[in-house]
Structures are given as structure tokens and as C-alpha cells.
Scaffold this active site. Sequence first.
Site, PDB file in Angstrom:
ATOM      1  N   ASP A 171     -34.188  17.327 -40.051  1.00 38.00           N
ATOM      2  CA  ASP A 171     -35.178  16.711 -39.165  1.00 38.00           C
ATOM      3  C   ASP A 171     -34.990  17.310 -37.764  1.00 38.00           C
ATOM      4  OD1 ASP A 171     -37.104  14.891 -38.324  1.00 38.00           O
ATOM      5  OD2 ASP A 171     -35.702  13.237 -38.109  1.00 38.00           O
TER       6      ASP A 171
ATOM      7  N   ARG B  77     -33.545   4.700 -52.281  1.00 39.24           N
ATOM      8  CA  ARG B  77     -32.861   5.946 -52.647  1.00 39.24           C
ATOM      9  C   ARG B  77     -33.055   6.298 -54.110  1.00 39.24           C
ATOM     10  NH1 ARG B  77     -29.529   7.418 -48.414  1.00 39.24           N
ATOM     11  NH2 ARG B  77     -28.414   5.739 -47.383  1.00 39.24           N
TER      12      ARG B  77
ATOM     13  N   ASP C 105     -33.484   7.056 -47.848  1.00 36.61           N
ATOM     14  CA  ASP C 105     -33.616   5.601 -47.782  1.00 36.61           C
ATOM     15  C   ASP C 105     -34.354   5.131 -46.536  1.00 36.61           C
ATOM     16  OD1 ASP C 105     -31.526   6.304 -45.889  1.00 36.61           O
ATOM     17  OD2 ASP C 105     -31.091   4.158 -45.792  1.00 36.61           O
TER      18      ASP C 105
ATOM     19  N   LYS D 260     -38.436  19.310 -41.720  1.00 41.16           N
ATOM     20  CA  LYS D 260     -39.492  18.858 -40.804  1.00 41.16           C
ATOM     21  C   LYS D 260     -39.363  19.696 -39.531  1.00 41.16           C
ATOM     22  CE  LYS D 260     -39.653  13.855 -41.792  1.00 41.16           C
ATOM     23  NZ  LYS D 260     -39.253  12.545 -41.226  1.00 41.16           N
TER      24      LYS D 260
ATOM     25  N   GLY E  42     -27.631  10.660 -48.170  1.00 38.02           N
ATOM     26  CA  GLY E  42     -28.989  11.112 -48.462  1.00 38.02           C
ATOM     27  C   GLY E  42     -29.095  12.214 -49.502  1.00 38.02           C
TER      28      GLY E  42
HETATM   29  P1  IMP Z   1     -31.339  15.172 -38.216  1.00 35.50           P
HETATM   30  O1  IMP Z   1     -29.930  15.058 -37.738  1.00 35.50           O
HETATM   31  O2  IMP Z   1     -32.314  14.663 -37.200  1.00 35.50           O
HETATM   32  O3  IMP Z   1     -31.723  16.536 -38.740  1.00 35.50           O
HETATM   33  O4  IMP Z   1     -31.554  14.143 -39.373  1.00 35.50           O
HETATM   34  C1  IMP Z   1     -30.862  14.240 -40.454  1.00 35.50           C
HETATM   35  C2  IMP Z   1     -30.775  12.980 -41.280  1.00 35.50           C
HETATM   36  O5  IMP Z   1     -31.673  11.904 -40.939  1.00 35.50           O
HETATM   37  C3  IMP Z   1     -31.177  13.431 -42.639  1.00 35.50           C
HETATM   38  O6  IMP Z   1     -30.061  13.964 -43.295  1.00 35.50           O
HETATM   39  C4  IMP Z   1     -31.650  12.158 -43.276  1.00 35.50           C
HETATM   40  O7  IMP Z   1     -30.578  11.509 -43.878  1.00 35.50           O
HETATM   41  C5  IMP Z   1     -32.212  11.359 -42.122  1.00 35.50           C
HETATM   42  N1  IMP Z   1     -33.690  11.488 -42.125  1.00 35.50           N
HETATM   43  C6  IMP Z   1     -34.449  12.268 -41.344  1.00 35.50           C
HETATM   44  N2  IMP Z   1     -35.756  12.130 -41.624  1.00 35.50           N
HETATM   45  C7  IMP Z   1     -35.814  11.230 -42.636  1.00 35.50           C
HETATM   46  C8  IMP Z   1     -36.909  10.663 -43.396  1.00 35.50           C
HETATM   47  O8  IMP Z   1     -38.101  10.943 -43.215  1.00 35.50           O
HETATM   48  N3  IMP Z   1     -36.546   9.777 -44.360  1.00 35.50           N
HETATM   49  C9  IMP Z   1     -35.258   9.439 -44.627  1.00 35.50           C
HETATM   50  N4  IMP Z   1     -34.214   9.943 -43.942  1.00 35.50           N
HETATM   51  C10 IMP Z   1     -34.498  10.837 -42.965  1.00 35.50           C
HETATM   52 MG    MG Z   2     -28.945  13.228 -44.641  1.00 32.24          MG
END
Ligand code: IMP
Ligand code: MG
Length: 177
Positions: free
Chosen positions: A99, A161, A155, A127, A41
Site C-alpha cells: 500500500d 481473512r 482483514d 496499490k 495478512g
Molecule cells: P503499507 O505499509 O502501507 O504498504 O501497508 C501494508 C499493510 O497494510 C499490508 O500488508 C496490509 O496488511 C495492510 N493493508 C493495506 N491495504 C489494505 C487493504 O485494502 N485491505 C487490508 N489490508 C490492507
Molecule cells: Mg500485510
Amino acid sequence: MQLGGVLISESRIADAVGKLADRVSRDYDLSRVVLVGVMDGAVCFLSDLMRAFGEPVDVTTVRMRRYDGTEGGEVTVSLLPPRDRIEGREVLIVEDIVDTGETCAVLSERLSELGAASIDVCALLDKPSRRTHDVKATYIGFEAPDVFVVGYGMDCDGVYRNLRDVCVLEGGESELN
Ligand code: IMP
Ligand code: MG
């Protein structure tokens, strides 16, 4: 899902990336820093951010994935850098979006086991409303609403992407702080 509108334009992204690089340069001795980009990402963000620094900086990548590809699945790291790249260094995790915070929390733990002197996160998007894990994220480009976004490295099932702007998928809202 259909592609919706532009949430953050290419020019706003470029502006934010420059400002983040400036802040990091002010806060750190860049010769002690290693940027750890989270693939896939962060591919666009890492590429632009590292070139926005006015001096050489150490750059490496890790790959993170959820064990079964679902929200509840365990997050694992693959291709972790060797200890001598991390030990005693100021580590800056470079992420597309924070996220729930689980990815950064898991990676921080691994990097700390490798002897990082400090760990912080630089992410294009945050977020905060979705956070379940405590994460130190000092360098954030934009705060995003709880909508799924794509583009600039992010993505949906491997697609989008390569978009230059950060866009929402149909049904999402277009508001940004
Ligand atoms: P976390 O572990 O929940 O913080 O999520 C991290 C990963 O989920 C990020 O590095 C992104 O690659 C993916 N991700 C979270 N939200 C989104 C989104 O809205 N669009 C695309 N990828 C996301
Ligand atoms: Mg990521």
C-alpha cells in the site's frame, strides 16, 4: 462495514499465484532463496505460493504491526528471523498487499541489517497510487484501485481473512487492472 462484491475471484488468484511462482523460479536459484511471509495478512498467499514451487524452498515469517494501529503509527517488526537464516540469502518478502510501502521499506531495512544478499518483494496486490515509500516490488499479482479490500488473508479488524476471494467493502469500486 458491509462486504461488497468480489474484486478478484479464487480462480484468478490461483492463476496469478502459479505465474508468480514460475517467474520467481526462472529468476532465482531457489536453493539460495528464503521466503519471508509477513503475518498475518500474507497467510493465504504464502501458503499457496510456497506450495506452487516445484522444489524445496526455505520459508519463514515475520510479524509486522503499526505501533498504535493507526495510519500514522510507527511500523515495527516482531519475531524477526535469526541472522543465520538471512545472511547471504536472496530474500523474497511475501506480502498480501503493498500500500504505502512503509511495511516493506521497514522490513527491508531490518533484513539488510541481517546481511541479506538481495531483497525483493512478491505481493498479491499493489496499490501504487498510495505509495509514500520507495520499494522494490518485482513480483506483483494484480494492481488494485484505491479501495479497501478483504479476503484471502486480508482483514478488516481481524474479520474476513478466511474468504476465498478478494472482496471490496461496501462503498468500494470494482475495477482492476
Ligand atoms: P503499507 O505499509 O502501507 O504498504 O501497508 C501494508 C499493510 O497494510 C499490508 O500488508 C496490509 O496488511 C495492510 N493493508 C493495506 N491495504 C489494505 C487493504 O485494502 N485491505 C487490508 N489490508 C490492507
Ligand atoms: Mg500485510
